[in-house]
Design an enzyme around this catalytic site. Structure first.
Site: not given
Length: 424
Positions: A261, A276, A348, A351, A389
């Site tokens: 990303r 991130r 998070e 999802s 994560r």
RNA sequence: GGAGGGGUGGCUGAGCGGCCGAAAGCGCUGGUCUUGAAAACCAGAGUCGGGGUAACUCGACCGUGGGUUCGAAUCCCACCCCCUCCGCCA
């Protein structure tokens, strides 16, 4: 994306259901274009019919050795009109696609209304935060002190938002991937898939990353390929333009892939640590279900993602995203948030979304109903889990006063029996 | 990267520019026959878009996109994909 007839007949209803989610859609242009498309379609079909009959006539006349020049000249004119009207129809449909491909999915009725994360709704909390007899450290401090995490060298060889895992750090990441895949394949009934990490434009359009979010993707310069931002893209597109036999539904896949990303527009956020990254590992769950079963499937799939955290004894909570916080393709999303001691908060880690028929319509993913008719399946996806994560959560929740980190019991078989990471 | 061959319905595989949405075989569905099954025979069956309450009807679809023509699965061009051989490579 919508069935054009449904869209034309329900434009106002869809617009109001979308609310702020549809605020940048050119509704009036769309309405006019849809009407134009309808009338042009009738025109073209009628002309084609005329041409067909005329051409048959020419064939008959020629067989009977009769002159056909007059008919041929007339049909020539009809052909020109078809070409003209057809061109306008094509252009109209192109403009319709430009608009409709950028319309997000309609939220499910159970989704709370809101503009940002503040309106998300906590559904449940599982486990409790560990009590430390010391001030818990952040994962980057723990990892760098243990020599298993290196951001400096990652910046040297790649740049910001990359990390290098070393020794037991790399081993832990690999252990997590295998642990998650094994759990989902042997206990949750998913079939393992290892897809390409690059996909073409059609695949990205099918799941909704394109055309609206091209700037979020890494794109190859010399080929029309994109690095996948999630395994959802290749795995959901596996069934693109297919009609699945009734007895094969539901279909459940799990896949490990790295995800890429660009994180454009998040310059200030989470600059430290692994949270991130431009590249991270993820084990994904993807399901294709009958429309009537998809919300049950969403609960199921979310439960499978939670199971990973339960096995690892990591505290977490589940929240329902509000309308303003949901992704483009989702009709309903549960986020699973893991407890991070260094932030004294939840973050998070998964999802899980039901996209209903949104992606299925874009990608033409269908199944054969019991009555023999074809219908779009509902597509679902969820992280099960984001591996990086999860590694963060283990470092922070399992840290000890002496700076070491114990390995959760479920993971030890995957770590060659290692029970604790200490400074080497 | 170079040379050659090929992409047709669920599959195999025919298809002179018009009567081809497309032969034939297999498979599939329903029926006849049978105690049941098989075999045999008969019938049916693609996807998408438009119109109609419906029966039905019109249009499109033979890898994709253009072109030629009154008319294209069939001729021409470009692209994509697959196969074979050569080169390179894990």
């Amino acid at each position: 994306m919508y069935d054009l007839r449904v869209l034309r007949d329900n434009l106002d209803a869809i617009k109001s259901q979308l609310g702020p989610r549809g605020s940048d859609v050119a509704w009036d242009d769309l309405r006019a274009l849809l009407e134009k498309r309808s009338s042009l379609t009738v025109t073209v079909d009628t002309l084609r019919h005329e041409l067909k009959k005329g051409s048959d006539n020419v064939a008959r006349l020629k067989r009977e050795k009769q002159p056909a020049d007059a008919v041929m000249a007339g049909m020539k004119a009809v052909g020109d009109r078809i070409k003209d009207a057809g061109e306008r129809l094509r252009a109209t449909e192109e403009r319709i696609a430009e608009i409709t491909l950028r319309i997000p999915n309609v939220p499910h009725a159970s989704v709370p209304v809101g503009t940002d994360a503040a309106s998300n709704l906590e559904v449940r909390r599982v486990g409790s935060a560990p009590a430390f007899g010391f001030a818990p450290k952040a994962h980057w401090d723990i990892g760098e002190a243990l020599g298993i995490l290196d951001f400096g060298r990652a910046a040297k060889i790649a740049g910001a938002r990359f990390a290098v895992l070393i020794g037991l750090g790399a081993r832990l990441e690999r252990a997590l991937i295998n642990f998650m895949l094994d759990l989902h394949t042997t206990r949750h009934g998913y079939q393992e898939v290892l897809p390409p990490f690059m996909v073409n434009r059609a695949a990205m359009t099918g799941t909704g990353q394109l055309p609206k979010f091209e700037e979020d993707l890494f794109k190859l310069r010399d080929d029309d390929y994109f690095l996948i931002p999630t395994a959802e893209v290749p795995v959901t597109n596996l069934l693109r333009e297919e009609i699945v036999p009734n007895d094969r539904v539901p279909i459940r896949y799990t896949a490990y892939t790295p995800c890429f990303r660009r994180e454009a527009g998040s310059y200030g956020k989470d600059t430290r640590g692994l949270i991130r990254q431009h590249q991270f590992n993820k084990v994904e769950l993807v399901a294709f279900s009958r429309p009537e079963d998809s919300y049950q499937e969403l609960e199921r799939l979310t439960g499978h993602a939670e199971a990973v955290l339960q096995e690892l004894a990591l505290p977490y909570r589940v929240v329902t995203l509000c309308t303003g916080d949901m992704g483009f393709s989702a009709a309903k999303t549960y986020d699973i948030e893991v407890w991070l001691p260094s932030q004294s908060g939840f973050r998070e880690i998964s999802s899980c979304s039901n996209c209903e028929a949104f992606q299925a319509r874009r990608a033409s993913i269908r199944y054969r109903r019991k009555d023999g008719k074809t219908d779009f399946m509902h597509t679902l996806n969820g992280s099960g889990l984001a591996v990086g994560r999860t590694l963060i959560a283990i470092l922070e929740n399992y840290q000890q006063a002496d700076g070491s980190v114990t390995i959760p019991h479920a993971l030890r078989p995957y770590m060659g029996g290692v029970e604790r990471i200490v400074k080497s």
